[in-house]
Design an enzyme around this catalytic site. Structure first.
Site, PDB file in Angstrom:
ATOM      1  N   ASP A   5       9.904  47.393  -3.031  1.00  0.00           N
ATOM      2  CA  ASP A   5       9.078  48.365  -2.294  1.00  0.00           C
ATOM      3  C   ASP A   5       7.762  48.616  -3.024  1.00  0.00           C
ATOM      4  OD1 ASP A   5      11.056  48.668  -0.399  1.00  0.00           O
ATOM      5  OD2 ASP A   5      11.827  50.557  -1.216  1.00  0.00           O
TER       6      ASP A   5
ATOM      7  N   PHE B 256      13.742  29.851  -8.402  1.00  0.00           N
ATOM      8  CA  PHE B 256      12.485  30.377  -7.841  1.00  0.00           C
ATOM      9  C   PHE B 256      11.939  31.537  -8.663  1.00  0.00           C
ATOM     10  CE2 PHE B 256      14.175  28.624  -3.703  1.00  0.00           C
ATOM     11  CZ  PHE B 256      13.193  27.659  -3.560  1.00  0.00           C
TER      12      PHE B 256
ATOM     13  N   GLY C 256      18.985  34.181  -1.455  1.00  0.00           N
ATOM     14  CA  GLY C 256      17.541  34.415  -1.360  1.00  0.00           C
ATOM     15  C   GLY C 256      17.315  35.700  -0.592  1.00  0.00           C
TER      16      GLY C 256
ATOM     17  N   GLU D  67      18.857  33.476  -6.507  1.00  0.00           N
ATOM     18  CA  GLU D  67      19.742  32.409  -6.992  1.00  0.00           C
ATOM     19  C   GLU D  67      19.783  31.296  -5.939  1.00  0.00           C
ATOM     20  OE1 GLU D  67      23.546  33.942  -8.161  1.00  0.00           O
ATOM     21  OE2 GLU D  67      22.621  35.399  -9.533  1.00  0.00           O
TER      22      GLU D  67
ATOM     23  N   GLU E  56       8.853  37.384  -2.327  1.00  0.00           N
ATOM     24  CA  GLU E  56       9.122  38.836  -2.332  1.00  0.00           C
ATOM     25  C   GLU E  56       9.632  39.310  -0.969  1.00  0.00           C
ATOM     26  OE1 GLU E  56       6.814  41.526  -4.615  1.00  0.00           O
ATOM     27  OE2 GLU E  56       6.351  39.997  -6.105  1.00  0.00           O
TER      28      GLU E  56
ATOM     29  N   LEU F 150      15.884  37.659  -9.793  1.00  0.00           N
ATOM     30  CA  LEU F 150      16.825  38.143  -8.771  1.00  0.00           C
ATOM     31  C   LEU F 150      17.441  36.974  -8.000  1.00  0.00           C
ATOM     32  CD1 LEU F 150      17.877  40.668  -7.117  1.00  0.00           C
ATOM     33  CD2 LEU F 150      15.898  40.345  -5.623  1.00  0.00           C
TER      34      LEU F 150
ATOM     35  N   ARG G 211     -24.351  24.708   7.789  1.00  0.00           N
ATOM     36  CA  ARG G 211     -24.025  23.448   8.452  1.00  0.00           C
ATOM     37  C   ARG G 211     -24.762  23.337   9.799  1.00  0.00           C
ATOM     38  NH1 ARG G 211     -22.228  18.207   8.143  1.00  0.00           N
ATOM     39  NH2 ARG G 211     -20.862  17.686   9.892  1.00  0.00           N
TER      40      ARG G 211
HETATM   41  N1  COS Z   1      15.374  51.444  -1.955  1.00  0.00           N
HETATM   42  C1  COS Z   1      16.471  51.976  -2.508  1.00  0.00           C
HETATM   43  N2  COS Z   1      17.726  51.643  -2.109  1.00  0.00           N
HETATM   44  C2  COS Z   1      17.834  50.716  -1.135  1.00  0.00           C
HETATM   45  C3  COS Z   1      16.730  50.122  -0.519  1.00  0.00           C
HETATM   46  C4  COS Z   1      15.456  50.526  -0.966  1.00  0.00           C
HETATM   47  N3  COS Z   1      14.340  50.003  -0.450  1.00  0.00           N
HETATM   48  N4  COS Z   1      17.136  49.237   0.416  1.00  0.00           N
HETATM   49  C5  COS Z   1      18.473  49.286   0.407  1.00  0.00           C
HETATM   50  N5  COS Z   1      18.888  50.190  -0.542  1.00  0.00           N
HETATM   51  C6  COS Z   1      20.255  50.578  -0.850  1.00  0.00           C
HETATM   52  C7  COS Z   1      20.965  51.081   0.376  1.00  0.00           C
HETATM   53  O1  COS Z   1      20.712  52.463   0.556  1.00  0.00           O
HETATM   54  C8  COS Z   1      22.394  50.793   0.040  1.00  0.00           C
HETATM   55  O2  COS Z   1      22.820  51.787  -0.892  1.00  0.00           O
HETATM   56  P1  COS Z   1      24.305  52.424  -0.847  1.00  0.00           P
HETATM   57  O3  COS Z   1      25.200  51.308  -1.293  1.00  0.00           O
HETATM   58  O4  COS Z   1      24.217  53.549  -1.796  1.00  0.00           O
HETATM   59  O5  COS Z   1      24.539  52.824   0.579  1.00  0.00           O
HETATM   60  C9  COS Z   1      22.321  49.475  -0.707  1.00  0.00           C
HETATM   61  O6  COS Z   1      20.990  49.413  -1.251  1.00  0.00           O
HETATM   62  C10 COS Z   1      22.558  48.265   0.160  1.00  0.00           C
HETATM   63  O7  COS Z   1      21.581  48.248   1.190  1.00  0.00           O
HETATM   64  P2  COS Z   1      21.748  47.411   2.539  1.00  0.00           P
HETATM   65  O8  COS Z   1      23.097  47.690   3.105  1.00  0.00           O
HETATM   66  O9  COS Z   1      20.547  47.674   3.367  1.00  0.00           O
HETATM   67  O10 COS Z   1      21.752  45.912   1.983  1.00  0.00           O
HETATM   68  P3  COS Z   1      21.709  44.531   2.761  1.00  0.00           P
HETATM   69  O11 COS Z   1      22.583  43.577   2.048  1.00  0.00           O
HETATM   70  O12 COS Z   1      21.924  44.746   4.220  1.00  0.00           O
HETATM   71  O13 COS Z   1      20.233  43.944   2.507  1.00  0.00           O
HETATM   72  C11 COS Z   1      17.924  43.517   2.539  1.00  0.00           C
HETATM   73  C12 COS Z   1      19.096  44.520   2.510  1.00  0.00           C
HETATM   74  C13 COS Z   1      18.092  42.365   3.494  1.00  0.00           C
HETATM   75  C14 COS Z   1      16.754  44.385   2.974  1.00  0.00           C
HETATM   76  C15 COS Z   1      17.744  43.001   1.109  1.00  0.00           C
HETATM   77  O14 COS Z   1      18.772  42.126   0.748  1.00  0.00           O
HETATM   78  C16 COS Z   1      16.410  42.318   0.885  1.00  0.00           C
HETATM   79  O15 COS Z   1      15.371  42.978   0.755  1.00  0.00           O
HETATM   80  N6  COS Z   1      16.441  40.999   0.811  1.00  0.00           N
HETATM   81  C17 COS Z   1      15.256  40.229   0.465  1.00  0.00           C
HETATM   82  C18 COS Z   1      15.246  40.034  -0.997  1.00  0.00           C
HETATM   83  C19 COS Z   1      13.927  39.536  -1.424  1.00  0.00           C
HETATM   84  O16 COS Z   1      12.890  40.096  -1.125  1.00  0.00           O
HETATM   85  N7  COS Z   1      13.961  38.474  -2.177  1.00  0.00           N
HETATM   86  C20 COS Z   1      12.749  37.875  -2.640  1.00  0.00           C
HETATM   87  C21 COS Z   1      12.881  37.443  -4.025  1.00  0.00           C
HETATM   88  S1  COS Z   1      12.561  38.636  -5.170  1.00  0.00           S
HETATM   89  S2  COS Z   1      10.790  38.121  -5.790  1.00  0.00           S
END
Ligand code: COS
Length: 385
Positions: A241, A155, A130, A126, A365, A124, A269
């Site tokens: 999740d 990463f 992040g 890049e 994550e 995921l 100790r």
């Molecule tokens: N389950 C299902 N759908 C989800 C969701 C979830 N947990 N979280 C968000 N969505 C959906 C939203 O409902 C929205 O859908 P619609 O377009 O249909 O409305 C869409 O995804 C976009 O969601 P949102 O607007 O909340 O996106 P953001 O860009 O604001 O970002 C965060 C959300 C910051 C929470 C997300 O980018 C994130 O988790 N970032 C961290 C990534 C990460 O953990 N990286 C680690 C590397 S992977 S090992």
């Protein structure tokens, strides 16, 4: 205190514990020192069906339960956090296929992963995206019944040893860079155009390869797309999740391993003519460590249980578990080094390795700042009546 486990889960816990005590603990320091992927441990886990735990029996697995998975990750992490990642990344990389794959995709890809013949990874992140996962730039352009993928990922845990990777890429043709234009693809390492770049040099989890990956005109058949075109971002979030309790379990195991070390050391100790465990300063430290561990364990098992019961709030509970357990791991491992004093700072004892390994659980994550954001959004969301 223990979460109520089924008889089968207790048996798996005991089997994993005994195996790791005998075969993984003696390897942990050398794995850390060499920084090389422990193929022998991967084989050990495959031959004992530990890599089959994330998968249900109809796809060649032995469980498929999130609670069973975290039981195993927690036990392995007490001895070696790098080794626990072999299992948790096998789960992380297969989750998109499990959650969004067609029956044909599941039948093709999951059984070899369950048998441990192939390793999985999740691609995921890049260089420029992040926490803002949706800001990715890797593109997948449709060409007939295939997609042409160009770009890079960074990463990627296990990226250099994985055979089957789920890769997220933009599929927008019309310049609409919204999150609805991201798709997920199953990529195999022998596809022409798949290249592994440099491996990162890291503070901890040193035997787990963290790789850069490049896609140069990589052709992926449409039948390897997971879900519908444009469903990728939501899938990526759903996967996290489901996978974050695994990181919480890794953190929990690290904290428990460090606590046991500190408790044993404090009894043995002697200073000022008595065991240091008789000083209140050490007793209070141990009391706080144990209490924090129990709180983190309750939340971690609740989050995994919520997944098994398919409860709606897994987004909230998984983020809470990851946040609490990883902060606990950092505190407890740091305190364990303190209890061991000068010896804690030496490589002769595992405390400093556990402290170095714990740090990443607050970062990957989703950083703990992202977990707080996810938690706050879930708390403040209007409930549909
Ligand atoms: N389950 C299902 N759908 C989800 C969701 C979830 N947990 N979280 C968000 N969505 C959906 C939203 O409902 C929205 O859908 P619609 O377009 O249909 O409305 C869409 O995804 C976009 O969601 P949102 O607007 O909340 O996106 P953001 O860009 O604001 O970002 C965060 C959300 C910051 C929470 C997300 O980018 C994130 O988790 N970032 C961290 C990534 C990460 O953990 N990286 C680690 C590397 S992977 S090992």
């Amino acid at each position: 205190m223990d979460f109520r486990l089924s008889e089968e889960q207790q048996q798996i816990k005991q089997m994993v514990h005994e195996l790791c005590l005998e075969r993984v603990e003696p390897r942990a320091a050398a794995i850390d020192e060499s920084g090389e992927f422990p193929w022998d441990i991967k084989e050990l886990f495959a031959s004992h069906d530990i890599l089959a735990i994330p998968f249900t029996p109809d796809y060649g697995g032995v469980s498929g339960s999130a609670v069973t998975l975290i039981v195993a990750i927690e036990e392995i992490s007490k001895f070696c956090a790098t080794s626990s990642l072999i299992l948790s990344v096998q789960s992380l990389g297969s989750l998109p296929i499990w959650l969004a794959g067609t029956e044909e995709q599941k039948r093709k890809y999951l059984p070899p992963l369950a048998r441990g013949e192939r390793l999985a990874a999740y691609a995921l992140t890049e260089p420029g995206s992040g926490s803002d996962a949706g800001g990715m730039r890797t593109r997948a352009v449709r060409r007939g019944d295939s997609y042409l993928i160009n770009g890079s990922k960074t990463f990627i845990t296990g990226g250099s040893v994985a055979d089957t990777l789920v890769v997220f890429a933009r599929t927008d043709q019309d310049g609409d860079a919204s999150l609805r234009n991201i798709s997920a693809f199953i990529v195999e390492k022998d596809m022409p155009g798949f290249k592994v770049g440099k491996l990162e040099k890291k503070l901890g989890i040193r035997g787990s390869p963290t790789a850069q990956i490049f896609f140069e005109d990589l052709v992926v058949p449409e039948k390897n797309r997971l879900g519908r075109d444009g469903d990728g971002f939501r899938l990526a979030m759903r996967v996290l999740d489901h996978s974050r309790p695994g990181i919480a379990a890794q953190a929990l195991g690290l904290a428990e391993g460090a606590f046991e070390l500190a408790r044993r050391y404090a009894r043995e100790r002697h200073q000022f003519g008595k065991p240091i465990s008789e000083f209140q300063g050490i007793q209070f430290l141990l009391a706080d460590m144990a209490t924090q561990i129990e709180a983190a364990r309750a939340l971690t098992y609740a989050a995994a249980d919520a997944i098994d019961r398919q409860l709606a709030e897994i987004n909230l509970t998984s983020a809470m578990a990851k946040l609490c357990a990883s902060d606990t791991a950092m505190r407890v491992t740091t305190d364990a080094v303190q209890v061991l004093g000068g010896y804690g700072y030496l490589r002769d004892f595992p405390a400093e390795r556990m402290m170095r390994d714990a740090k990443i659980t607050q970062i990957y994550e989703g950083t703990n700042e992202i977990q707080r954001l996810v938690i706050a959004r879930a708390l403040l969301k209007e409930k549909k009546s």
